[in-house]
Design an enzyme around this catalytic site. Sequence first.
Site, PDB file in Angstrom:
ATOM      1  N   GLY A 274       0.835  -1.194   0.000  1.00  0.00           N
ATOM      2  CA  GLY A 274       0.000   0.000   0.000  1.00  0.00           C
ATOM      3  C   GLY A 274       0.868   1.242   0.000  1.00  0.00           C
ATOM      4  O   GLY A 274       1.982   1.224   0.535  1.00  0.00           O
TER       5      GLY A 274
ATOM      6  N   GLN B 170       2.814  10.070   1.099  1.00  0.00           N
ATOM      7  CA  GLN B 170       4.125   9.416   1.225  1.00  0.00           C
ATOM      8  C   GLN B 170       5.060   9.725   0.055  1.00  0.00           C
ATOM      9  O   GLN B 170       6.260   9.491   0.142  1.00  0.00           O
ATOM     10  CB  GLN B 170       3.964   7.890   1.322  1.00  0.00           C
TER      11      GLN B 170
ATOM     12  N   CYS C 105       5.411   0.035   7.383  1.00  0.00           N
ATOM     13  CA  CYS C 105       5.070   1.190   6.545  1.00  0.00           C
ATOM     14  C   CYS C 105       6.301   1.574   5.735  1.00  0.00           C
ATOM     15  O   CYS C 105       7.406   1.589   6.267  1.00  0.00           O
ATOM     16  CB  CYS C 105       4.647   2.348   7.435  1.00  0.00           C
ATOM     17  N   LEU C 106       6.101   1.883   4.457  1.00  0.00           N
ATOM     18  CA  LEU C 106       7.240   2.233   3.594  1.00  0.00           C
ATOM     19  C   LEU C 106       7.947   3.510   4.049  1.00  0.00           C
ATOM     20  O   LEU C 106       9.090   3.733   3.686  1.00  0.00           O
ATOM     21  CB  LEU C 106       6.780   2.373   2.133  1.00  0.00           C
TER      22      LEU C 106
ATOM     23  N   HIS D 122      -4.809   1.533   7.278  1.00  0.00           N
ATOM     24  CA  HIS D 122      -3.455   2.093   7.423  1.00  0.00           C
ATOM     25  C   HIS D 122      -3.268   3.268   6.453  1.00  0.00           C
ATOM     26  O   HIS D 122      -2.793   4.343   6.845  1.00  0.00           O
ATOM     27  CB  HIS D 122      -2.409   0.998   7.158  1.00  0.00           C
ATOM     28  N   GLU D 123      -3.643   3.045   5.196  1.00  0.00           N
ATOM     29  CA  GLU D 123      -3.448   4.090   4.182  1.00  0.00           C
ATOM     30  C   GLU D 123      -4.395   5.267   4.415  1.00  0.00           C
ATOM     31  O   GLU D 123      -4.021   6.419   4.189  1.00  0.00           O
ATOM     32  CB  GLU D 123      -3.624   3.527   2.766  1.00  0.00           C
TER      33      GLU D 123
ATOM     34  N   HIS E 208      -2.909   7.663   6.741  1.00  0.00           N
ATOM     35  CA  HIS E 208      -1.930   8.560   6.114  1.00  0.00           C
ATOM     36  C   HIS E 208      -2.602   9.833   5.600  1.00  0.00           C
ATOM     37  O   HIS E 208      -2.022  10.912   5.661  1.00  0.00           O
ATOM     38  CB  HIS E 208      -1.246   7.875   4.922  1.00  0.00           C
TER      39      HIS E 208
HETATM   40 NI    NI Z   1       2.268   3.545   5.617  1.00  0.00          NI
END
Ligand code: NI
Length: 174
Positions: A44, A49, A91-92, A133-134, A137
Site C-alpha cells: 500500500g 508518502q 510502513c514504507l 493504514h493508508e 496517512h
Molecule cells: Ni504507511
Amino acid sequence: MYEILRYPDPILLKVAEPVTDFGPRLAQVIEEMFFTMYHARGVGLAAPQVGISRRMYVVNCGEGQPPESEIALINPEIVSVEGEQYSDEGCLSFPGLYAKKLRPAKVTMKAQDVTGKWFEVTGEGLLARAFVHELDHLDGKVFVNDLEPQEYIKLRKDLEQMKREYKREHARSR
Ligand code: NI
C-alpha cells in the site's frame, strides 16, 4: 518513480486535501504510485508518502501479477468495519520497523476511481489492514501513533534515530 518520504517528514503529518481534478494527469500519478510501491515491495502507498498531499492511495495485497488486484482509492471513506485483528504492521515511510497493531478484520470502503466514479470495495485480513493504514496517512496519522505502550517501547530508539537522520539530511540540503 517517486521518492518515498520518511518519517518525520512534515507532509506525512498533515491532513491531505480532497482530489478535485479527475483529468488524465491523475491516472498517470496513480500509475506512478503503483510503480513506486512495487519497487519498494510494499502492499500500500498513500499520496502524502510521495509528497502529494491529496486524499488518495493505492493497494495491492493480491497474489497475482499486477494489474490484477490493484486498487486505487480516491477520496476514500470507511463504510463499515467488522471484527478485529492484531498483528505486525509496517510502513514504507518507516523502513524495517514493525509493530503489532489492532485493526478491524473486515473493512468496506467507498471511493472514487481515476475517472471520478464512486465504487465500494470490501477487504479482509491484510487488505482490510491496508485500507485503514493508508486512510490514516490521509489524515496525517502514521502507524506508530496510538500503539500500545509495550509496542511503542520497542520502536522508541529507532524513531529517535529516524528523527536525527531526518534533521541531518535536512541540514545538509539547505
Ligand atoms: Ni504507511
